[in-house]
Design a protein around this motif. Structure first.
Motif, PDB file in Angstrom:
ATOM      1  N   PHE A 251       0.817  -1.178   0.077  1.00 48.49           N
ATOM      2  CA  PHE A 251      -0.040   0.118   0.153  1.00 48.49           C
ATOM      3  C   PHE A 251       1.105   1.151  -0.064  1.00 48.49           C
ATOM      4  CE2 PHE A 251      -3.819  -2.367   0.942  1.00 48.49           C
ATOM      5  CZ  PHE A 251      -3.402  -3.344   1.765  1.00 48.49           C
ATOM      6  N   LEU A 252       0.205   2.240  -0.699  1.00 49.35           N
ATOM      7  CA  LEU A 252       1.235   3.489  -0.874  1.00 49.35           C
ATOM      8  C   LEU A 252       0.186   4.863  -0.881  1.00 49.35           C
ATOM      9  CD1 LEU A 252       3.991   4.877  -1.576  1.00 49.35           C
ATOM     10  CD2 LEU A 252       2.905   4.917  -3.977  1.00 49.35           C
ATOM     11  N   ALA A 266       4.005   7.780   2.200  1.00 51.12           N
ATOM     12  CA  ALA A 266       3.739   6.778   3.241  1.00 51.12           C
ATOM     13  C   ALA A 266       3.540   5.429   2.691  1.00 51.12           C
ATOM     14  CB  ALA A 266       2.829   6.937   4.537  1.00 51.12           C
ATOM     15  N   MET A 267       4.368   4.303   3.164  1.00 42.94           N
ATOM     16  CA  MET A 267       4.081   3.029   2.257  1.00 42.94           C
ATOM     17  C   MET A 267       4.208   2.020   3.516  1.00 42.94           C
ATOM     18  SD  MET A 267       6.450   1.405  -0.852  1.00 42.94           S
ATOM     19  CE  MET A 267       7.826   0.843   0.445  1.00 42.94           C
ATOM     20  N   VAL A 268       3.211   1.029   3.117  1.00 39.59           N
ATOM     21  CA  VAL A 268       3.377  -0.028   3.869  1.00 39.59           C
ATOM     22  C   VAL A 268       3.251  -1.262   2.978  1.00 39.59           C
ATOM     23  CG1 VAL A 268       2.006  -1.626   5.666  1.00 39.59           C
ATOM     24  CG2 VAL A 268       2.135   0.798   5.878  1.00 39.59           C
ATOM     25  N   ALA A 269       4.275  -2.119   3.058  1.00 43.33           N
ATOM     26  CA  ALA A 269       4.815  -3.166   1.949  1.00 43.33           C
ATOM     27  C   ALA A 269       4.872  -4.284   2.692  1.00 43.33           C
ATOM     28  CB  ALA A 269       5.492  -2.404   1.129  1.00 43.33           C
ATOM     29  N   ILE A 322       7.516  -0.516   6.745  1.00 33.85           N
ATOM     30  CA  ILE A 322       6.515   0.735   6.881  1.00 33.85           C
ATOM     31  C   ILE A 322       7.886   2.056   6.549  1.00 33.85           C
ATOM     32  CG2 ILE A 322       5.489   1.988   8.497  1.00 33.85           C
ATOM     33  CD1 ILE A 322       4.656  -0.460   9.968  1.00 33.85           C
ATOM     34  N   ARG A 323       7.569   2.596   5.723  1.00 33.66           N
ATOM     35  CA  ARG A 323       8.657   3.563   5.245  1.00 33.66           C
ATOM     36  C   ARG A 323       7.756   4.920   5.072  1.00 33.66           C
ATOM     37  NH1 ARG A 323      10.976   1.784   0.496  1.00 33.66           N
ATOM     38  NH2 ARG A 323      12.289   0.232   1.951  1.00 33.66           N
ATOM     39  N   ALA A 340      12.393   7.272   6.246  1.00 34.04           N
ATOM     40  CA  ALA A 340      12.761   6.529   7.756  1.00 34.04           C
ATOM     41  C   ALA A 340      12.047   5.205   7.545  1.00 34.04           C
ATOM     42  CB  ALA A 340      12.459   6.978   8.652  1.00 34.04           C
ATOM     43  N   THR A 341      12.685   4.111   7.439  1.00 33.92           N
ATOM     44  CA  THR A 341      12.266   2.654   7.569  1.00 33.92           C
ATOM     45  C   THR A 341      12.205   2.021   8.764  1.00 33.92           C
ATOM     46  OG1 THR A 341      12.968   2.313   5.184  1.00 33.92           O
ATOM     47  CG2 THR A 341      12.206   0.350   6.257  1.00 33.92           C
ATOM     48  N   LEU A 342      10.985   1.833   9.142  1.00 35.59           N
ATOM     49  CA  LEU A 342      10.935   1.355  10.766  1.00 35.59           C
ATOM     50  C   LEU A 342      11.223   0.003  10.780  1.00 35.59           C
ATOM     51  CD1 LEU A 342       7.397   2.554  11.543  1.00 35.59           C
ATOM     52  CD2 LEU A 342       9.759   3.868  11.664  1.00 35.59           C
ATOM     53  N   ALA A 343      12.098  -0.272  11.990  1.00 37.71           N
ATOM     54  CA  ALA A 343      12.436  -1.620  12.417  1.00 37.71           C
ATOM     55  C   ALA A 343      11.394  -2.798  12.433  1.00 37.71           C
ATOM     56  CB  ALA A 343      13.059  -1.592  13.799  1.00 37.71           C
ATOM     57  N   VAL A 344      11.785  -3.961  12.198  1.00 36.71           N
ATOM     58  CA  VAL A 344      10.880  -5.194  12.010  1.00 36.71           C
ATOM     59  C   VAL A 344      11.623  -6.173  13.005  1.00 36.71           C
ATOM     60  CG1 VAL A 344       9.912  -7.139  10.921  1.00 36.71           C
ATOM     61  CG2 VAL A 344       9.853  -4.790   9.853  1.00 36.71           C
ATOM     62  N   HIS A 345      10.974  -6.686  14.205  1.00 36.97           N
ATOM     63  CA  HIS A 345      11.643  -7.638  15.098  1.00 36.97           C
ATOM     64  C   HIS A 345      10.660  -8.936  14.692  1.00 36.97           C
ATOM     65  CE1 HIS A 345      14.153  -4.594  16.364  1.00 36.97           C
ATOM     66  NE2 HIS A 345      13.304  -3.935  16.652  1.00 36.97           N
ATOM     67  N   ASP A 346      11.111  -9.817  14.002  1.00 45.21           N
ATOM     68  CA  ASP A 346      10.232 -10.818  13.354  1.00 45.21           C
ATOM     69  C   ASP A 346      11.468 -11.892  12.944  1.00 45.21           C
ATOM     70  OD1 ASP A 346       6.953 -10.995  12.340  1.00 45.21           O
ATOM     71  OD2 ASP A 346       8.283 -12.501  12.851  1.00 45.21           O
TER      72      ASP A 346
END
Lengths: 422, 412
Positions: A251-252, A266-269, A322-323, A340-346
């Protein structure tokens, strides 16, 4: 460090205000199509081609990889000593692991083909087919601590969270965008909504992880180890759909003010998961409790992986992106971007990444890029790039030296794109 | 502006081509760029309890355990053969005959006391027994009347005598040290026609003590038996010319000693043990680049009635001769206190001692070779009161920890 100072000085020497201002008519800035204003990401960006304002196809390939401790010179040295490695080399290499973090590696790569273009000026659609790979490895500080700090202050070393995982996929995607605007007035905002998805077929998967209870204890009177390593892997096959399937959504939302030159996005991909089937599970267990180091060593030497089950299933969450991005024209030919690309803890752990980029268009269709990347894993790095963006041809060559400059870098990234438009 | 940008790129251009460093040393120096750290490993070497009964069983000398658990050394048997001094042709007989002294020279080869030789010789024995076995080949019952055994010097191939009697060794008061060869509580020892008999444990501490002392001092001495034989019981008996009374004596030397202040040495053989057998390059890397020193910490819980003075020496590789005087020998001495003892010298509570040894690089490299020659000298030290007994359940617990000091990084 000197290079960072030099880069900052150059930015200062180029002068001009860095605040957004009305884009002058006839300037390079005014002639750049909206689709080419998006900053080039060396990491994943599913919408990188669908906003291009021409029909055509693009072949692209790129990847990045890095770690938090060892630089290129360290890797060169390790390779060079590997034929005759000794105790001091091993201990010195462990001493390079960043204190407080353990040893982390991550990377991804992608290569594929895109075909698409605009429809009626407000709608764009693109189809893509590609191969992609993800990888991540972590050796926690606790596990490294024995070899890097001794065992007098701390006798027990947990191997919990020690893991390495890799996934390769074949993907087929469709993405579309809708453009609205100008909204409100002639100089109002132009909004772009993007959405799409990718069908994913895993090609190879392996996950090696220590059981959370795995622990090694060495004291002056006793050595004990209770270590279980679990492996879940696919068989070594390629180009098949028998390993399962998955889906990812992207999504963008992008807002642009062409008159002032400001853009926010804003992008969620990569939101989705992959279901894997037909996996094989293996286990290696070592359990020893002895007052003799020799007996402990013999037990470790005898350890081996044993198949315990076949036809296993697993569901893997893809590393979500998420950017947030902001762009602005600083002057007639300089665009400044920050993302800024947010961290992912997975399963695929990625750090927070902040990019500060500059794109220089002395000629409007030849963008020159220079920037900084600040990664929570590699540290401060540098990005460079050059492109050719004409009506019929697209060429981009970008690279990054992550966490340092070239031989001091703890990682690298590169991307090449070649497009032909009709 | 453009010139500034090109300058920026040029200043940071990559000049080197190829992947390897010019030398291996440069590559290793690269890996050494981390912060200088000095740290310590504590590693278990041995954590074991040595039960004396099990340890002594493996020493290659005869060991026995007495009913109360006291450990005893059992050297060779001393045998006597007496031709019965009368020939009786199947007639009714009931007679008493005084035998000529039976004697058997005892030398050091017959007294195999193993590693305890010096200790048993220098200390005073408090517990020693004689095991006796008799065999009568005659068709006549025999009683041993007033049979006694003692130690007699041998002079010129004959028993030393005084007034025609064997000159038995005396105690400090001038009384001959003699042991009655009879079951405790009895006055005679009876053997039936063609029968065997034995006395399991005849207390004989003073006799065995003087026997050991005189033999190990190099004196020529013998065990001698005197007494009377009562042959027959008023029935028809037959004694042929070849009939013998076979007597064998087994000294059982209890490890129940009273030691002088200086203690007594226990001689142990030189040990040739496997070294770490490190590749010479690995050994050089450890000593030159990583290793600062190696320490050995010993915590000894001594549950044995004697203290120990342990001198060790080790030398890398195989060495002939005295390890303690070999060039480059690494020496150390450790004192272990005796356990608390009761009135008869039996250990009642273990004592703990801790000692340490630090080996610098030069000394620790002695263990890197294929072999290490180790010499150990142990001196038994007396407990409080001087008397100590070693029982089969007594044990020594040794906890040995290696402490290794390393350094990494600090380069560039």
């Amino acid at each position: 460090m000197s290079r960072v100072v030099l880069a900052a000085a150059i930015f200062a020497l180029t002068g001009s205000s860095l605040t957004a201002q009305a884009v002058p008519e006839g300037s390079q800035a005014s002639s750049v199509a909206s689709g080419y204003r998006r900053p080039i990401q060396l990491r994943m960006d599913p919408f990188r081609h669908v906003l291009i304002p021409h029909w055509g196809f693009v072949i692209s390939a790129g990847g990045f990889g890095g770690n938090n401790s060892l630089n290129v010179n360290d890797a060169r040295a390790l390779i060079q000593v590997s034929d005759d490695i000794n105790s001091s080399n091993v201990l010195n290499a462990m001493n390079l692991v960043r204190e407080g973090s353990g040893l982390e590696f991550d990377g991804a790569a992608q290569a594929g083909l895109y075909l698409g273009g605009p429809i009626a000026g407000v709608f764009s659609i693109g189809l893509s087919g590609m191969g992609r790979a993800y990888g991540f490895a972590l050796i926690p500080e606790q596990a490294v601590g024995f070899l890097s700090s001794g065992n007098v202050a701390n006798e027990s070393f947990s191997l919990a969270n020690t893991r390495a995982v890799t996934l390769t996929t074949a993907e087929a995607g469709a993405h579309a965008t809708l453009r609205f605007g100008p909204l409100g007035s002639e100089d109002g905002v132009h909004a772009t909504l993007g959405f799409g998805g990718r069908m994913i077929w895993p090609q190879y998967y392996v996950n090696v992880a220590a059981d959370p209870a795995s622990q090694v204890t060495v004291s002056g009177s006793n050595a004990s180890a209770n270590v279980t390593m679990n492996v879940l892997r696919s068989e070594d096959v390629a180009l098949n759909t028998s390993l399962g399937s998955g889906f990812a959504a992207d999504f963008l939302v992008r807002m642009e003010w062409p008159t002032s030159g400001l853009a926010l996005e804003a992008m969620v991909a990569n939101v989705g998961s992959v279901n894997l089937t037909g996996l094989t599970a293996e286990v290696m267990s070592v359990s020893v409790n002895t007052a003799s180091l020799n007996e402990a060593k013999d037990s470790l030497d005898a350890a081996a992986f044993v198949d315990v089950a076949t036809d296993q299933e697993a569901t893997i969450k893809l590393p979500r992106i998420i950017r947030f991005t902001g762009s602005s024209w600083a002057n007639r030919f300089l665009q400044i971007d920050i993302s800024a690309t947010l961290a992912v803890h997975d399963e695929f752990d990625t750090p927070t990444i902040v990019n500060l980029g500059t794109t220089w268009r002395f000629i409007s269709w030849i963008p020159l890029h220079a920037g900084l990347e600040m990664s929570g894993r590699e540290g401060l790095g540098f990005t460079l790039g050059i492109g050719v963006e004409t009506r019929n041809i697209l060429f981009r060559l970008y690279g990054g030296s992550l966490g340092g400059w070239v031989y001091q870098a703890k990682g690298g990234a590169a991307r090449v794109e070649l497009g032909v438009f009709f | 502006m453009r010139r500034n940008l090109l300058l920026f790129i040029g200043l940071n251009a990559v000049g080197a081509t190829g992947c390897d460093f010019d030398t291996l040393a440069e590559a290793e120096d690269q890996l050494r760029r981390g912060p200088l750290r000095e740290y310590e490993f504590a590693l278990p070497v041995v954590q074991d309890t040595f039960v004396l009964g099990d340890v002594f069983d493996s020493l290659g000398v005869g060991i026995d355990t007495l009913p109360d658990g006291l450990l005893a050394v059992v050297p060779d048997t001393v045998s006597f053969a007496l031709f019965i001094p009368v020939v009786i042709p199947a007639i009714v007989v009931d007679t008493v005959v005084t035998i000529a002294p039976l004697w058997q020279t005892v030398d050091s080869a017959m007294l195999n006391l193993g590693d305890f030789t010096d200790a048993l010789a220098s200390g005073t024995l408090n517990t020693a027994l004689l095991g006796l076995n008799f065999s009568n080949t005659a068709d006549a019952p025999i009683e041993l009347v007033n049979f006694q055994i003692g130690v007699v010097p041998v002079v010129g191939g004959s028993l030393d005598s005084v007034a025609g009697q064997p000159a038995f060794v005396t105690d400090g008061g001038g009384t001959p040290i003699l042991i009655d060869l009879v079951d405790p509580g009895d006055t005679v020892f009876a053997l039936g026609r063609m029968q065997t008999g034995k006395v399991d444990s005849l207390p004989a501490a003073s006799l065995v003590d003087v026997l050991i002392d005189r033999v190990l001092a190099g004196d020529t001495i013998a065990l001698a038996v005197v007494g009377d034989i009562h042959v027959g019981d008023g029935t028809v008996v037959t004694v042929n010319a070849g009939d013998i009374l076979d007597l064998s004596v087994v000294p059982i030397v209890g490890i129940d000693l009273t030691l002088v202040v200086g203690g007594a040495a226990i001689t142990l053989p030189t040990l040739l043990e496997s070294g770490l057998d490190l590749d010479p390059e690995i050994a050089a890397d450890l000593t030159n680049n990583v290793l600062d020193s190696v320490g050995l910490v010993l915590v000894v819980d001594n549950g044995v009635a004697f203290g120990l003075q342990v001198e060790t020496a080790f030398v890398g590789d195989s060495v002939t001769g005295d390890v303690f005087t070999a060039p480059g020998a690494v020496l150390d001495t450790m004192l272990v206190s005796a356990a608390a003892v009761d009135a008869i010298g039996r250990a009642t509570a273990a004592t703990r001692d801790t000692t340490g040894l630090v080996l610098d690089n030069a000394n620790v490299t002695q263990t890197f070779g294929s072999f290490v020659t180790i010499g150990v000298r142990i001196r038994l030290l007396p407990p409080v009161g001087g008397r100590g007994r070693i029982h089969d359940s007594d044990n020594i617990r040794i906890a040995a920890t290696a402490r290794v000091w390393l350094h990494v990084g600090g380069g560039q």
